[in-house]
Design a protein around this motif. Structure first.
Motif, PDB file in Angstrom:
ATOM      1  N   GLN A   1      33.679  30.190  45.337  1.00  0.00           N
ATOM      2  CA  GLN A   1      34.779  30.512  46.253  1.00  0.00           C
ATOM      3  C   GLN A   1      34.868  32.016  46.490  1.00  0.00           C
ATOM      4  O   GLN A   1      35.722  32.453  47.253  1.00  0.00           O
ATOM      5  N   LYS A   2      34.027  32.776  45.765  1.00  0.00           N
ATOM      6  CA  LYS A   2      34.042  34.249  45.815  1.00  0.00           C
ATOM      7  C   LYS A   2      35.344  34.791  45.241  1.00  0.00           C
ATOM      8  O   LYS A   2      35.892  35.778  45.721  1.00  0.00           O
ATOM      9  N   TRP A   3      35.835  34.126  44.199  1.00  0.00           N
ATOM     10  CA  TRP A   3      37.054  34.540  43.543  1.00  0.00           C
ATOM     11  C   TRP A   3      36.791  35.441  42.335  1.00  0.00           C
ATOM     12  O   TRP A   3      37.722  36.009  41.781  1.00  0.00           O
ATOM     13  N   LEU A   4      35.546  35.527  41.896  1.00  0.00           N
ATOM     14  CA  LEU A   4      35.235  36.292  40.695  1.00  0.00           C
ATOM     15  C   LEU A   4      34.270  37.430  41.010  1.00  0.00           C
ATOM     16  O   LEU A   4      33.349  37.268  41.810  1.00  0.00           O
ATOM     17  N   GLY A   5      34.477  38.525  40.340  1.00  0.00           N
ATOM     18  CA  GLY A   5      33.529  39.633  40.433  1.00  0.00           C
ATOM     19  C   GLY A   5      33.360  40.157  41.843  1.00  0.00           C
ATOM     20  O   GLY A   5      34.022  39.747  42.789  1.00  0.00           O
ATOM     21  N   PRO A   6      32.430  41.090  41.987  1.00  0.00           N
ATOM     22  CA  PRO A   6      32.172  41.679  43.315  1.00  0.00           C
ATOM     23  C   PRO A   6      31.305  40.748  44.149  1.00  0.00           C
ATOM     24  O   PRO A   6      30.116  40.623  43.923  1.00  0.00           O
ATOM     25  N   ASN A   7      31.907  40.062  45.093  1.00  0.00           N
ATOM     26  CA  ASN A   7      31.153  39.153  45.979  1.00  0.00           C
ATOM     27  C   ASN A   7      31.166  39.688  47.389  1.00  0.00           C
ATOM     28  O   ASN A   7      32.089  39.950  47.997  1.00  0.00           O
TER      29      ASN A   7
ATOM     30  N   LEU B   1      34.398  28.550  40.712  1.00  0.00           N
ATOM     31  CA  LEU B   1      35.298  29.632  41.115  1.00  0.00           C
ATOM     32  C   LEU B   1      34.522  30.769  41.775  1.00  0.00           C
ATOM     33  O   LEU B   1      34.967  31.351  42.759  1.00  0.00           O
ATOM     34  N   ASN B   2      33.357  31.062  41.245  1.00  0.00           N
ATOM     35  CA  ASN B   2      32.538  32.110  41.845  1.00  0.00           C
ATOM     36  C   ASN B   2      32.004  31.675  43.213  1.00  0.00           C
ATOM     37  O   ASN B   2      31.829  32.489  44.107  1.00  0.00           O
TER      38      ASN B   2
END
Length: 152
Positions: free
Chosen positions: A146-152, A143-144
């Protein structure tokens, strides 16, 4: 020269049979069963879903809506058990199990927006031992990615 009484063993001439046996080991404490040993229908809703929510939030993501259900696998339509997740911004994902077993073949699908997913990816195919920690970390990692979590 002194004589040793016949009822006392000669301290020099001891044989292996005369040595005292080592103390018996203490009764081994029963090891609690691993979380992964729980039945699939207990493991997923009681352990996997809460762990996923906690890890996604700890990673900086919003709390996902998660549903555990049996249904049609995205893209191919085959029957499977799945964790269906939704994040804000119409971000959705499906973690699918081909059998009700955490060690079964798994796939993951992702989509953004109102459309249906168009790609089904193999998931954790090379792992010999499946654990709760491994499942959670790899879903969050994906999920990260995909840049779906947190400040990406």
């Amino acid at each position: 020269m002194t004589e040793t009484p016949s009822n006392t063993p000669d301290p020099v001439a001891t044989t292996p049979e005369a040595k005292p046996s080592p103390p018996a080991p203490a009764a081994a404490k029963a090891k609690p069963p691993a979380p992964e040993d729980k039945p699939f229908e207990v493991f997923v809703p009681e352990l996997l879903l809460p762990a996923l929510v906690k890890e996604i939030e700890a990673y900086g993501g919003p709390a996902p809506e998660l549903v555990f259900e049996q249904g049609a696998m995205p893209v191919v339509g085959a029957d499977c058990w799945m964790v269906r997740g939704r994040l804000p911004g119409e971000r959705r994902f499906w973690l699918c199990f081909t059998r009700p077993d955490i060690s079964s073949a798994k796939t993951i699908a992702l989509t953004e927006g109102a459309g249906s997913p168009s790609l089904l990816e193999s998931f954790l195919i090379d792992e010999k031992k499946m654990t709760l920690q491994l499942l959670v970390s790899r879903v969050v990692q994906r999920l990260n990615g995909q840049k779906w979590l947190g400040p990406n």
